[in-house]
Design an enzyme around this catalytic site. Structure first.
Site, PDB file in Angstrom:
ATOM      1  CG  PHE A   1      -1.545   1.199   1.654  1.00 15.45           C
ATOM      2  CD1 PHE A   1      -2.204   2.029   0.746  1.00 15.45           C
ATOM      3  CD2 PHE A   1      -1.520   1.576   2.996  1.00 15.45           C
ATOM      4  CE1 PHE A   1      -2.796   3.216   1.168  1.00 15.45           C
ATOM      5  CE2 PHE A   1      -2.117   2.748   3.420  1.00 15.45           C
ATOM      6  CZ  PHE A   1      -2.743   3.578   2.506  1.00 15.45           C
TER       7      PHE A   1
ATOM      8  CE1 TYR B   1       3.815  -3.936  11.932  1.00 11.68           C
ATOM      9  CE2 TYR B   1       2.622  -2.554  13.498  1.00 11.68           C
ATOM     10  CZ  TYR B   1       3.270  -2.706  12.281  1.00 11.68           C
ATOM     11  OH  TYR B   1       3.393  -1.626  11.427  1.00 11.68           O
TER      12      TYR B   1
HETATM   13  P1  NAD Z   1       1.547  -3.694   3.080  1.00  9.81           P
HETATM   14  O1  NAD Z   1       1.312  -5.065   3.653  1.00  9.81           O
HETATM   15  O2  NAD Z   1       0.636  -3.246   1.992  1.00  9.81           O
HETATM   16  O3  NAD Z   1       3.061  -3.592   2.564  1.00  9.81           O
HETATM   17  C1  NAD Z   1       4.106  -4.393   3.022  1.00  9.81           C
HETATM   18  C2  NAD Z   1       4.765  -5.017   1.800  1.00  9.81           C
HETATM   19  O4  NAD Z   1       5.900  -5.777   2.234  1.00  9.81           O
HETATM   20  C3  NAD Z   1       3.825  -5.979   1.051  1.00  9.81           C
HETATM   21  O5  NAD Z   1       3.757  -5.622  -0.310  1.00  9.81           O
HETATM   22  C4  NAD Z   1       4.491  -7.344   1.208  1.00  9.81           C
HETATM   23  O6  NAD Z   1       4.300  -8.194   0.094  1.00  9.81           O
HETATM   24  C5  NAD Z   1       5.946  -6.954   1.443  1.00  9.81           C
HETATM   25  N1  NAD Z   1       6.699  -7.974   2.171  1.00  9.81           N
HETATM   26  C6  NAD Z   1       6.304  -8.667   3.272  1.00  9.81           C
HETATM   27  N2  NAD Z   1       7.269  -9.531   3.625  1.00  9.81           N
HETATM   28  C7  NAD Z   1       8.299  -9.355   2.757  1.00  9.81           C
HETATM   29  C8  NAD Z   1       9.579  -9.967   2.606  1.00  9.81           C
HETATM   30  N3  NAD Z   1       9.998 -10.931   3.432  1.00  9.81           N
HETATM   31  N4  NAD Z   1      10.378  -9.539   1.608  1.00  9.81           N
HETATM   32  C9  NAD Z   1       9.954  -8.568   0.741  1.00  9.81           C
HETATM   33  N5  NAD Z   1       8.750  -7.963   0.829  1.00  9.81           N
HETATM   34  C10 NAD Z   1       7.947  -8.355   1.835  1.00  9.81           C
HETATM   35  O7  NAD Z   1       1.527  -2.686   4.290  1.00  9.81           O
HETATM   36  P2  NAD Z   1       1.679  -1.095   4.327  1.00  9.81           P
HETATM   37  O8  NAD Z   1       0.540  -0.600   5.093  1.00  9.81           O
HETATM   38  O9  NAD Z   1       2.010  -0.542   2.993  1.00  9.81           O
HETATM   39  O10 NAD Z   1       2.963  -0.963   5.268  1.00  9.81           O
HETATM   40  C11 NAD Z   1       4.237  -0.616   4.756  1.00  9.81           C
HETATM   41  C12 NAD Z   1       5.172  -0.325   5.916  1.00  9.81           C
HETATM   42  O11 NAD Z   1       4.630   0.761   6.671  1.00  9.81           O
HETATM   43  C13 NAD Z   1       5.361  -1.488   6.874  1.00  9.81           C
HETATM   44  O12 NAD Z   1       6.711  -1.500   7.288  1.00  9.81           O
HETATM   45  C14 NAD Z   1       4.462  -1.128   8.042  1.00  9.81           C
HETATM   46  O13 NAD Z   1       4.944  -1.684   9.257  1.00  9.81           O
HETATM   47  C15 NAD Z   1       4.571   0.381   8.031  1.00  9.81           C
HETATM   48  N6  NAD Z   1       3.421   1.047   8.653  1.00  9.81           N
HETATM   49  C16 NAD Z   1       2.204   1.052   8.019  1.00  9.81           C
HETATM   50  C17 NAD Z   1       1.144   1.697   8.640  1.00  9.81           C
HETATM   51  C18 NAD Z   1      -0.234   1.763   8.014  1.00  9.81           C
HETATM   52  O14 NAD Z   1      -1.131   2.257   8.681  1.00  9.81           O
HETATM   53  N7  NAD Z   1      -0.433   1.325   6.790  1.00  9.81           N
HETATM   54  C19 NAD Z   1       1.310   2.304   9.889  1.00  9.81           C
HETATM   55  C20 NAD Z   1       2.568   2.239  10.490  1.00  9.81           C
HETATM   56  C21 NAD Z   1       3.613   1.632   9.850  1.00  9.81           C
END
Ligand code: NAD
Length: 308
Positions: A11, A139
């Protein structure tokens, strides 16, 4: 500039990759597609499928990179309660693998996307970066450990690091898994379908919901702003919203009359969350501008999946 984005098909990763590519930067993306969708990436992003723990792949992708955005992670609080080993392997192990590979290749700057979840329950709001973290889920522990690894290894090997503690980001393209979907797109979809909006707890728990375009402005600034080395910085909306108000706003923007259903609280949850944005304002010139209502409307307009 030349960027590598891990988790690029997710995302936030895809939104960032497309924005940087549109601005004329060279963008490489790495993602194992465990949840990500490569179709969300524009044609100018050079995508490689692979695991963030695959160091030979990292060595290749890191050649000539100026700055890495590290987003690859498992991201569900509830799922992490069930599978902490997996969360440790990807979120912590993957961060260490990346930092080692950056040292080997000589890449000098990384932006870690961390999480407001690391604060857990605190005595007061808003949450400031100097509060003692109180992680309540595997997490949150994994994101905090990643922050420590990035800072410590960065110090030891002279890599500039900054960790952005993103709060509850939402917007078009957010992954919607069948179990434990994120609350905002799930509520929107349920409201449009006339289904039930299941609220865990009594709806008084608060969150800081921040629209993806606001998050992107902080992420983009973090790759070039001066004097960030070693800092952790909150990225939220600065507004504290009870979940029951989120329900009300979702029903208003969708025109739905669906009824919320209140269910027992899930483990690993936190009662109140609101980001203090003083440091983000000073260091990143970050001033989020999109209200919850506008952000929900934009999400509806821009995410055709929600209307299916
Ligand atoms: P998301 O799940 O859409 O994105 C994470 C991506 O990482 C996915 O596309 C997944 O396929 C990939 N991934 C997972 N394991 C992997 C691996 N071993 N090797 C390579 N790729 C891998 O989630 P997001 O919401 O886009 O989150 C992105 C980052 O932002 C994350 O680190 C998350 O902890 C952080 N974050 C998100 C939010 C939120 O509200 N969306 C809030 C705080 C932090």
């Amino acid at each position: 500039m030349n960027f590598l984005i891990t988790g690029a098909a997710g995302f936030l990763g895809a939104a960032l990759a497309n924005r940087l590519a549109r601005e004329g930067h060279q963008v490489r993306g790495l993602d194992d597609l465990s949840t990500g969708d490569p179709q969300s990436l524009g044609p100018d992003v050079h995508f490689t499928r692979g695991d963030v723990n695959d160091r030979p792949k990292l060595w290749t992708l890191l050649q000539d990179v100026d700055c890495v955005y590290h987003l690859a992670a498992r991201v569900s609080v509830q799922e992490s309660v069930l599978y902490p080993r997996e969360y440790n392997a990807v979120n912590v192990g993957g961060t260490v693998s990346l930092m080692e590979a950056m040292r080997d290749v000589g890449v000098r700057r990384v932006v870690l996307v961390s999480s407001g979840a690391i604060y857990g329950d605190q005595g007061e709001q808003p949450l400031k970066e100097n509060m003692t973290p109180n992680p309540r889920s595997p997490y949150a522990v994994s994101k905090l450990a990643a922050e420590f690894y990035v800072n410590t290894i960065g110090d030891l090997w002279n890599i500039e690091t900054v960790s952005l503690r993103v709060f509850n980001a939402y917007g078009p393209g957010q992954h919607l898994p069948p179990s434990h979907p994120p609350v905002v797109p799930n509520f929107l979809r349920q409201a449009l379908r006339g289904g039930s909006l299941v609220v865990h707890g009594d709806g008084s728990q608060t969150r800081d919901y921040v629209y993806v375009d606001d998050v992107l402005s902080a992420l983009v600034a973090a790759s070039t702003a001066p004097n960030l080395d070693g800092l952790t910085i909150n990225v939220g909306s600065g507004r504290e919203t009870p979940v029951r108000d989120l329900v009300r706003t979702v029903l208003a923007v969708t025109g739905s009359s669906a009824e919320p259903i209140y269910s027992p609280n899930t483990p690993g949850g936190v009662s109140r969350m609101c980001a203090d944005l003083t440091l983000a304002g000073k260091k990143l010139n970050y001033h989020p501008s999109i209200s919850l209502e506008d952000g929900l409307r934009l999400t509806l307009q821009r995410d055709p999946r929600l209307n299916k």
